[in-house]
Design a protein around this motif. Structure first.
Motif, mmCIF file in Angstrom:
data_model
loop_
_atom_site.group_PDB
_atom_site.id
_atom_site.type_symbol
_atom_site.label_atom_id
_atom_site.label_comp_id
_atom_site.label_asym_id
_atom_site.label_seq_id
_atom_site.Cartn_x
_atom_site.Cartn_y
_atom_site.Cartn_z
ATOM 1 N N ILE A 109 35.869 53.418 17.177
ATOM 2 C CA ILE A 109 36.580 53.825 18.391
ATOM 3 C C ILE A 109 37.462 55.015 18.056
ATOM 4 C CG2 ILE A 109 38.404 53.146 20.016
ATOM 5 C CD1 ILE A 109 37.210 50.400 20.097
ATOM 6 N N VAL A 110 37.412 56.043 18.877
ATOM 7 C CA VAL A 110 38.123 57.276 18.563
ATOM 8 C C VAL A 110 39.631 57.032 18.496
ATOM 9 C CG1 VAL A 110 36.403 58.827 19.506
ATOM 10 C CG2 VAL A 110 38.169 57.940 21.004
ATOM 11 N N PRO A 111 40.314 57.644 17.517
ATOM 12 C CA PRO A 111 41.769 57.510 17.437
ATOM 13 C C PRO A 111 42.443 58.287 18.553
ATOM 14 C CG PRO A 111 40.974 59.024 15.751
ATOM 15 C CD PRO A 111 39.763 58.425 16.398
ATOM 16 N N LEU A 127 40.039 58.588 32.271
ATOM 17 C CA LEU A 127 39.350 59.724 31.659
ATOM 18 C C LEU A 127 37.849 59.674 31.940
ATOM 19 C CD1 LEU A 127 41.160 60.038 28.212
ATOM 20 C CD2 LEU A 127 41.361 61.567 30.182
ATOM 21 N N SER A 128 37.304 58.469 32.017
ATOM 22 C CA SER A 128 35.873 58.335 32.291
ATOM 23 C C SER A 128 35.496 58.931 33.647
ATOM 24 C CB SER A 128 35.459 56.856 32.245
ATOM 25 O OG SER A 128 35.607 56.337 30.945
ATOM 26 N N LYS A 129 36.402 58.852 34.603
ATOM 27 C CA LYS A 129 36.138 59.439 35.920
ATOM 28 C C LYS A 129 35.905 60.946 35.814
ATOM 29 C CE LYS A 129 39.145 56.096 38.291
ATOM 30 N NZ LYS A 129 40.414 55.951 39.061
ATOM 31 N N LEU A 130 36.614 61.581 34.890
ATOM 32 C CA LEU A 130 36.528 63.036 34.753
ATOM 33 C C LEU A 130 35.380 63.489 33.864
ATOM 34 C CD1 LEU A 130 40.320 63.881 34.295
ATOM 35 C CD2 LEU A 130 38.972 64.024 36.387
ATOM 36 N N PHE A 131 34.964 62.633 32.931
ATOM 37 C CA PHE A 131 33.990 63.078 31.940
ATOM 38 C C PHE A 131 32.632 62.397 32.065
ATOM 39 C CE2 PHE A 131 38.133 64.046 30.100
ATOM 40 C CZ PHE A 131 37.948 65.387 29.759
ATOM 41 N N PRO A 161 42.865 66.231 23.077
ATOM 42 C CA PRO A 161 42.149 67.470 23.431
ATOM 43 C C PRO A 161 41.379 67.380 24.742
ATOM 44 C CG PRO A 161 41.885 67.020 21.097
ATOM 45 C CD PRO A 161 42.567 65.820 21.689
ATOM 46 N N LEU A 162 40.925 66.183 25.112
ATOM 47 C CA LEU A 162 40.225 66.035 26.394
ATOM 48 C C LEU A 162 41.163 66.324 27.559
ATOM 49 C CD1 LEU A 162 38.104 62.780 25.822
ATOM 50 C CD2 LEU A 162 37.479 65.169 25.399
ATOM 51 N N MET A 163 42.394 65.823 27.439
ATOM 52 C CA MET A 163 43.370 66.079 28.499
ATOM 53 C C MET A 163 43.767 67.550 28.531
ATOM 54 S SD MET A 163 45.748 62.645 28.631
ATOM 55 C CE MET A 163 46.396 62.809 26.977
ATOM 56 N N ASN A 213 33.433 68.540 22.354
ATOM 57 C CA ASN A 213 34.030 67.196 22.321
ATOM 58 C C ASN A 213 33.064 66.115 22.822
ATOM 59 O OD1 ASN A 213 37.137 67.419 21.648
ATOM 60 N ND2 ASN A 213 36.668 69.166 22.966
ATOM 61 N N GLU A 214 31.784 66.428 22.789
ATOM 62 C CA GLU A 214 30.788 65.532 23.370
ATOM 63 C C GLU A 214 30.794 64.142 22.725
ATOM 64 O OE1 GLU A 214 25.980 65.360 24.337
ATOM 65 O OE2 GLU A 214 26.819 67.054 23.245
ATOM 66 N N GLU A 215 30.944 64.074 21.395
ATOM 67 C CA GLU A 215 30.918 62.775 20.721
ATOM 68 C C GLU A 215 32.121 61.917 21.110
ATOM 69 O OE1 GLU A 215 28.415 61.457 18.974
ATOM 70 O OE2 GLU A 215 27.362 63.282 19.616
ATOM 71 N N ILE A 216 33.271 62.557 21.264
ATOM 72 C CA ILE A 216 34.467 61.832 21.696
ATOM 73 C C ILE A 216 34.280 61.322 23.123
ATOM 74 C CG2 ILE A 216 36.952 62.019 22.161
ATOM 75 C CD1 ILE A 216 37.051 64.190 20.006
ATOM 76 N N ILE A 217 33.713 62.178 23.974
ATOM 77 C CA ILE A 217 33.456 61.786 25.371
ATOM 78 C C ILE A 217 32.482 60.616 25.422
ATOM 79 C CG2 ILE A 217 32.401 62.539 27.534
ATOM 80 C CD1 ILE A 217 33.519 65.362 26.901
ATOM 81 N N LYS A 218 31.419 60.673 24.621
ATOM 82 C CA LYS A 218 30.448 59.576 24.591
ATOM 83 C C LYS A 218 31.116 58.274 24.161
ATOM 84 C CE LYS A 218 26.165 62.154 23.720
ATOM 85 N NZ LYS A 218 25.098 62.433 22.718
ATOM 86 N N ASN A 219 32.030 58.360 23.189
ATOM 87 C CA ASN A 219 32.735 57.177 22.710
ATOM 88 C C ASN A 219 33.594 56.567 23.813
ATOM 89 O OD1 ASN A 219 35.078 55.699 21.304
ATOM 90 N ND2 ASN A 219 33.633 56.022 19.623
ATOM 91 N N ILE A 220 34.301 57.439 24.542
ATOM 92 C CA ILE A 220 35.132 56.987 25.665
ATOM 93 C C ILE A 220 34.271 56.307 26.729
ATOM 94 C CG2 ILE A 220 36.535 57.780 27.617
ATOM 95 C CD1 ILE A 220 38.102 57.834 25.099
ATOM 96 N N LEU A 221 33.135 56.925 27.051
ATOM 97 C CA LEU A 221 32.257 56.371 28.077
ATOM 98 C C LEU A 221 31.626 55.058 27.625
ATOM 99 C CD1 LEU A 221 30.497 59.621 29.389
ATOM 100 C CD2 LEU A 221 32.463 58.421 30.345
ATOM 101 N N THR A 222 31.338 54.945 26.337
ATOM 102 C CA THR A 222 30.787 53.695 25.802
ATOM 103 C C THR A 222 31.810 52.579 25.934
ATOM 104 O OG1 THR A 222 29.380 54.873 24.225
ATOM 105 C CG2 THR A 222 29.820 52.570 23.753
ATOM 106 N N GLN A 223 33.072 52.896 25.622
ATOM 107 C CA GLN A 223 34.140 51.899 25.794
ATOM 108 C C GLN A 223 34.210 51.449 27.248
ATOM 109 O OE1 GLN A 223 38.011 52.634 23.896
ATOM 110 N NE2 GLN A 223 37.087 54.435 22.965
#
Length: 218
Positions: free
Chosen positions: A150-152, A69-73, A158-160, A124-134
């Motif tokens: 960490i996002v559930p 997912l990080s590749k896409l966001f 929703p990102l997908m 969904n910016e906050e969720i994306i930031k969380n994913i990228l931080t991980q």
């Protein structure tokens, strides 16, 4: 005319790569969703929560999901016009290619759709930031810094769905064909069979032990 054909072929290559990333993320998501899912059957619950391999698989496939997912966001907000090799699959940059003066501007994706996709990304910016931080702290650089909140899993879906919508629209509007995201021969199907067989084996062994105990009056 030759230029347009080349650009259309390039677009098809780009959406094919995005689709492959999405499918990898989707398969990992389904595995993690199943392994973390609640089971009313006690034996199934025990297998999923005590088997070391399945516990390790939760971690590994969560990691795969995050990496894909990080590749896409992934997006450099401080330098939005600068593209490096890690940004080439980024959805914001991909969407911008359909705007006026963009590489794919002559393909008529409606401005309403483009704004809708950007709005969903912003929402969904906050969720994306969380994913990228991980991805950046835990997986890519192996830092020990703990990530809070960490996002559930249900917030990742929703990102997908955003990617589904983008690919569906492009396939329908530009290539005049549909696209099906239903997994075929998904690994999670085999995983469910394996876990169910382990639970059945456990029940058989427990019954054998009980029978043996009864024979010895234990």
């Amino acid at each position: 005319m030759k230029i347009k054909i080349d650009i259309k072929e390039k677009l098809e290559m780009e959406i094919s790569r995005i689709n492959n990333i999405l499918l990898n993320a989707q398969e990992a998501f389904l595995i993690v969703e199943y392994l973390y899912g609640y089971e009313e059957d006690k034996d199934l619950y025990d297998i999923k929560n005590t088997n070391d391999f399945l516990g390790y698989s939760k971690y590994i496939y969560w990691q795969v999901m995050v990496m894909e997912l990080s590749k896409l966001f992934k997006y450099n907000t401080s330098k939005p016009d600068k593209i490096n090799s890690n940004d080439r699959f980024n959805l914001r940059l991909f969407i911008n290619k359909f705007k006026p003066k963009g590489e794919f501007h002559h393909f008529k994706i409606s401005n309403i759709k483009l704004k809708e996709w950007i709005h969903k990304l912003d929402h969904n910016e906050e969720i994306i930031k969380n994913i990228l931080t991980q991805r950046n702290k835990l997986y890519a650089h192996e830092e020990e810094t703990l990530i809070k909140n960490i996002v559930p899993l249900h917030q990742i879906k929703p990102l997908m769905l955003i990617v589904y919508d983008i690919l569906k629209e492009i396939h329908h509007t530009i290539f005049e064909r549909g696209i099906d995201f239903t997994p075929i021969n998904s690994p999670v199907i085999n995983l469910k069979v394996i876990v169910n067989n382990l639970a059945k084996y456990k029940k058989i062994k427990l019954n054998e032990y009980k029978s043996l105990a009864d024979d010895y009056g234990l």
